[in-house]
Each structure stands twice: as C-alpha cells, then as structure tokens.
Scaffold this motif. Structure first.
Motif, PDB file in Angstrom:
ATOM      1  N   THR A 100       0.721  -1.283  -0.064  1.00  0.00           N
ATOM      2  CA  THR A 100       0.057  -0.026  -0.088  1.00  0.00           C
ATOM      3  C   THR A 100       0.771   1.229   0.145  1.00  0.00           C
ATOM      4  OG1 THR A 100      -0.229  -0.001   2.484  1.00  0.00           O
ATOM      5  CG2 THR A 100      -1.860  -1.147   1.265  1.00  0.00           C
ATOM      6  N   VAL A 101       2.080   1.172   0.216  1.00  0.00           N
ATOM      7  CA  VAL A 101       2.996   2.334   0.404  1.00  0.00           C
ATOM      8  C   VAL A 101       3.439   2.820  -0.936  1.00  0.00           C
ATOM      9  CG1 VAL A 101       5.188   3.200   1.287  1.00  0.00           C
ATOM     10  CG2 VAL A 101       3.652   1.667   2.673  1.00  0.00           C
ATOM     11  N   VAL A 102       3.313   4.091  -1.229  1.00  0.00           N
ATOM     12  CA  VAL A 102       3.547   4.650  -2.654  1.00  0.00           C
ATOM     13  C   VAL A 102       5.008   4.466  -2.886  1.00  0.00           C
ATOM     14  CG1 VAL A 102       3.381   6.535  -4.220  1.00  0.00           C
ATOM     15  CG2 VAL A 102       1.449   5.922  -2.924  1.00  0.00           C
ATOM     16  N   ASN A 103       5.822   5.042  -2.068  1.00  0.00           N
ATOM     17  CA  ASN A 103       7.212   5.156  -2.190  1.00  0.00           C
ATOM     18  C   ASN A 103       8.084   4.203  -0.867  1.00  0.00           C
ATOM     19  OD1 ASN A 103       6.564   8.224  -3.233  1.00  0.00           O
ATOM     20  ND2 ASN A 103       7.927   7.023  -4.587  1.00  0.00           N
ATOM     21  N   ALA A 104       8.302   2.979  -1.332  1.00  0.00           N
ATOM     22  CA  ALA A 104       9.122   2.182  -0.282  1.00  0.00           C
ATOM     23  C   ALA A 104      10.376   2.852   0.057  1.00  0.00           C
ATOM     24  CB  ALA A 104       9.192   0.855  -1.062  1.00  0.00           C
ATOM     25  N   ILE A 105      11.024   3.239  -0.894  1.00  0.00           N
ATOM     26  CA  ILE A 105      12.581   4.000  -0.493  1.00  0.00           C
ATOM     27  C   ILE A 105      12.375   4.914   0.778  1.00  0.00           C
ATOM     28  CG2 ILE A 105      12.347   5.922  -1.977  1.00  0.00           C
ATOM     29  CD1 ILE A 105      15.243   3.749  -1.119  1.00  0.00           C
ATOM     30  N   SER A 106      11.335   5.601   0.492  1.00  0.00           N
ATOM     31  CA  SER A 106      11.034   6.805   1.882  1.00  0.00           C
ATOM     32  C   SER A 106      10.882   5.970   3.201  1.00  0.00           C
ATOM     33  CB  SER A 106      10.090   7.489   1.469  1.00  0.00           C
ATOM     34  OG  SER A 106      10.276   8.477   0.235  1.00  0.00           O
ATOM     35  N   LEU A 107      10.156   5.023   3.114  1.00  0.00           N
ATOM     36  CA  LEU A 107       9.690   4.228   4.149  1.00  0.00           C
ATOM     37  C   LEU A 107      10.936   3.538   4.668  1.00  0.00           C
ATOM     38  CD1 LEU A 107       7.556   3.465   6.357  1.00  0.00           C
ATOM     39  CD2 LEU A 107       7.203   1.238   4.992  1.00  0.00           C
ATOM     40  N   ALA A 108      11.832   2.850   3.533  1.00  0.00           N
ATOM     41  CA  ALA A 108      13.110   2.343   4.189  1.00  0.00           C
ATOM     42  C   ALA A 108      14.092   3.325   4.791  1.00  0.00           C
ATOM     43  CB  ALA A 108      13.960   1.815   2.922  1.00  0.00           C
ATOM     44  N   ARG A 109      14.030   4.704   4.343  1.00  0.00           N
ATOM     45  CA  ARG A 109      14.888   5.539   4.952  1.00  0.00           C
ATOM     46  C   ARG A 109      14.283   5.862   6.482  1.00  0.00           C
ATOM     47  NH1 ARG A 109      16.659  11.586   2.701  1.00  0.00           N
ATOM     48  NH2 ARG A 109      17.854  12.125   4.730  1.00  0.00           N
ATOM     49  N   LEU A 120      12.227  -3.882   8.340  1.00  0.00           N
ATOM     50  CA  LEU A 120      10.736  -4.438   8.477  1.00  0.00           C
ATOM     51  C   LEU A 120      10.067  -5.011   7.235  1.00  0.00           C
ATOM     52  CD1 LEU A 120       9.908  -1.047  10.531  1.00  0.00           C
ATOM     53  CD2 LEU A 120      10.356  -3.449  11.570  1.00  0.00           C
ATOM     54  N   GLY A 121       9.444  -5.903   7.637  1.00  0.00           N
ATOM     55  CA  GLY A 121       8.733  -6.661   6.292  1.00  0.00           C
ATOM     56  C   GLY A 121       7.411  -6.809   6.577  1.00  0.00           C
ATOM     57  N   PHE A 122       6.517  -6.727   5.444  1.00  0.00           N
ATOM     58  CA  PHE A 122       5.030  -7.313   5.373  1.00  0.00           C
ATOM     59  C   PHE A 122       4.080  -6.447   6.340  1.00  0.00           C
ATOM     60  CE2 PHE A 122       7.731 -10.328   3.289  1.00  0.00           C
ATOM     61  CZ  PHE A 122       6.914 -10.528   1.900  1.00  0.00           C
ATOM     62  N   ASP A 123       3.375  -7.212   7.162  1.00  0.00           N
ATOM     63  CA  ASP A 123       2.664  -6.412   8.167  1.00  0.00           C
ATOM     64  C   ASP A 123       3.234  -5.387   9.182  1.00  0.00           C
ATOM     65  OD1 ASP A 123       0.626  -7.805   7.130  1.00  0.00           O
ATOM     66  OD2 ASP A 123       0.287  -9.441   8.894  1.00  0.00           O
ATOM     67  N   GLY A 124       4.451  -5.850   9.687  1.00  0.00           N
ATOM     68  CA  GLY A 124       5.267  -4.855  10.354  1.00  0.00           C
ATOM     69  C   GLY A 124       5.642  -3.513   9.808  1.00  0.00           C
ATOM     70  N   ALA A 125       6.132  -3.710   8.219  1.00  0.00           N
ATOM     71  CA  ALA A 125       6.526  -2.465   7.687  1.00  0.00           C
ATOM     72  C   ALA A 125       5.145  -1.553   7.449  1.00  0.00           C
ATOM     73  CB  ALA A 125       7.125  -2.826   6.428  1.00  0.00           C
ATOM     74  N   GLU A 126       4.121  -2.304   7.246  1.00  0.00           N
ATOM     75  CA  GLU A 126       2.768  -1.402   6.938  1.00  0.00           C
ATOM     76  C   GLU A 126       2.262  -0.942   7.843  1.00  0.00           C
ATOM     77  OE1 GLU A 126       1.177  -1.152   3.841  1.00  0.00           O
ATOM     78  OE2 GLU A 126       2.155  -2.469   2.536  1.00  0.00           O
ATOM     79  N   ALA A 127       2.440  -1.437   9.255  1.00  0.00           N
ATOM     80  CA  ALA A 127       2.123  -0.954  10.694  1.00  0.00           C
ATOM     81  C   ALA A 127       2.995   0.383  10.817  1.00  0.00           C
ATOM     82  CB  ALA A 127       2.293  -1.895  11.687  1.00  0.00           C
ATOM     83  N   PHE A 128       4.099   0.043  10.664  1.00  0.00           N
ATOM     84  CA  PHE A 128       5.277   1.497  10.782  1.00  0.00           C
ATOM     85  C   PHE A 128       4.879   2.382   9.975  1.00  0.00           C
ATOM     86  CE2 PHE A 128       9.302   3.270   9.810  1.00  0.00           C
ATOM     87  CZ  PHE A 128       9.659   3.966  10.785  1.00  0.00           C
ATOM     88  N   VAL A 133       2.638   8.212   9.350  1.00  0.00           N
ATOM     89  CA  VAL A 133       1.591   8.990   8.941  1.00  0.00           C
ATOM     90  C   VAL A 133       0.914   9.862   9.957  1.00  0.00           C
ATOM     91  CG1 VAL A 133      -0.893   9.168   7.578  1.00  0.00           C
ATOM     92  CG2 VAL A 133       0.936   8.035   6.882  1.00  0.00           C
ATOM     93  N   LYS A 134       0.721   9.086  11.130  1.00  0.00           N
ATOM     94  CA  LYS A 134       0.127   9.735  12.332  1.00  0.00           C
ATOM     95  C   LYS A 134       1.291  10.845  12.682  1.00  0.00           C
ATOM     96  CE  LYS A 134      -2.765   5.803  13.589  1.00  0.00           C
ATOM     97  NZ  LYS A 134      -2.767   4.560  14.263  1.00  0.00           N
ATOM     98  N   SER A 136       3.002  12.587  11.041  1.00  0.00           N
ATOM     99  CA  SER A 136       2.941  13.743  10.003  1.00  0.00           C
ATOM    100  C   SER A 136       4.352  13.492   8.958  1.00  0.00           C
ATOM    101  CB  SER A 136       3.108  15.063  10.668  1.00  0.00           C
ATOM    102  OG  SER A 136       2.116  15.325  11.505  1.00  0.00           O
ATOM    103  N   ASN A 137       4.625  12.485   8.857  1.00  0.00           N
ATOM    104  CA  ASN A 137       5.838  12.098   7.726  1.00  0.00           C
ATOM    105  C   ASN A 137       5.041  11.993   6.492  1.00  0.00           C
ATOM    106  OD1 ASN A 137       8.279  12.120   9.212  1.00  0.00           O
ATOM    107  ND2 ASN A 137       7.764  10.451  10.411  1.00  0.00           N
ATOM    108  N   ASN A 138       5.758  12.325   5.602  1.00  0.00           N
ATOM    109  CA  ASN A 138       5.349  12.185   4.364  1.00  0.00           C
ATOM    110  C   ASN A 138       5.065  10.834   3.634  1.00  0.00           C
ATOM    111  OD1 ASN A 138       5.063  15.120   4.175  1.00  0.00           O
ATOM    112  ND2 ASN A 138       7.096  15.536   3.587  1.00  0.00           N
ATOM    113  N   ILE A 139       4.347   9.916   4.258  1.00  0.00           N
ATOM    114  CA  ILE A 139       4.303   8.653   3.580  1.00  0.00           C
ATOM    115  C   ILE A 139       2.934   8.480   3.039  1.00  0.00           C
ATOM    116  CG2 ILE A 139       3.933   6.091   4.269  1.00  0.00           C
ATOM    117  CD1 ILE A 139       6.966   7.055   4.202  1.00  0.00           C
ATOM    118  N   LEU A 140       2.678   8.338   1.873  1.00  0.00           N
ATOM    119  CA  LEU A 140       1.587   8.087   1.158  1.00  0.00           C
ATOM    120  C   LEU A 140       1.157   6.908   0.661  1.00  0.00           C
ATOM    121  CD1 LEU A 140       2.394  10.820  -1.738  1.00  0.00           C
ATOM    122  CD2 LEU A 140       1.223  10.955   0.541  1.00  0.00           C
ATOM    123  N   PHE A 141       0.185   6.505   0.852  1.00  0.00           N
ATOM    124  CA  PHE A 141      -0.475   5.029   0.383  1.00  0.00           C
ATOM    125  C   PHE A 141      -1.373   5.089  -0.754  1.00  0.00           C
ATOM    126  CE2 PHE A 141       0.103   5.369   4.970  1.00  0.00           C
ATOM    127  CZ  PHE A 141       0.729   4.272   5.428  1.00  0.00           C
TER     128      PHE A 141
END
Length: 143
Positions: A100-109, A120-128, A133-134, A136-141
C-alpha cells in the motif's frame, strides 16, 4: 572530492530491439532521473536526499519494476521492497512486502532514521508506515 551518480531502472535491460513506443519512455525517464539527481547534487543536497529523490522518481514511473510499475505476484498483488544506506554512517534501512505504500524507498529511510531496526517486512512494515502518517511524515498510500 567530486561526486558521481549512477542509476538503473531495476532488473532487466532496455534492449534496442524493444519497440520505440516502449523504449523511448524508459530512456526519457532515466534521463529525467539522472538530470534530477545531478541538479540536486549541484544544489548541495545530501547524497542520501538525492538517492531518495531519484528512487522516488523511478518508483513513480510505470516504466520500471518498482513502485507504480511493480510486477504483480502470482496472486495479482504488489509486494514492493527497498533499501537505503548512508555511506558516511553505515546505517541502513530496508522494507519488503509493501502493498500500500507509494514510495518504499522513503519508508526504508524512515526505518533507518527512526527505528533501532535495519529491516521491517510485510505487516510490520505496513504498520510502521501507518504510524509514520500519524507522526506527520510524508508517507503516501495507494487507495
């Protein structure tokens, strides 16, 4: 000390035998990403910022096997991954199994910068991602 930039569009190649209507957009996207990276480096942006910026552009392009252009699994779903490393500190962050995350590289950072973890992988990465988002980081879905 100078700098250099190299990029690629993921696994595979762009064969000259590929029809122009499929080859040209890929080549144009790579040129755009290269120019974007060079401009950011000339503007004294940090190497880490430049990597994230350029990879986000590749992820946003339907031409490459990343983000928007991800090859689907046998179940017809997307499972993206990305990793990033800061060469100065040797810190790194990685994520996989993102659907669901638009930019995986931003989440990896963010994994690298805001957690004690490397991966972090799968459900844990998605939960993170949802937690970010809560915060206020710029993670888009994807919707």
């Amino acid at each position: 000390m100078g700098w250099a930039i190299a990029l690629h569009g993921g696994a595979g190649d762009i064969p000259l035998s590929l029809p122009a209507d499929r080859r040209t957009p890929r080549e144009a996207t790579l040129r755009h990403c290269l120019n974007l990276g060079v401009a950011a480096l000339r503007a004294n942006r940090s190497p880490l910022d430049v990597v994230e910026l350029v990879v986000c552009e590749l992820e946003n392009s339907p031409c490459f096997n990343a983000g928007k252009g991800s090859v689907l699994t046998t179940d017809g779903t997307v499972e993206m991954e990305a990793c990033i490393m800061d060469g100065n500190t040797k810190k790194c962050g990685a994520v996989s199994g993102l659907s669901t995350v638009v930019n995986a590289i931003s989440l990896a950072r963010l994994v690298m910068e805001r957690t004690p973890h490397i991966y972090l992988g799968f459900d844990g990465a998605e939960a993170f991602a949802r937690e970010q988002v809560k915060s206020s980081n710029n993670i888009l879905f994807y919707s």
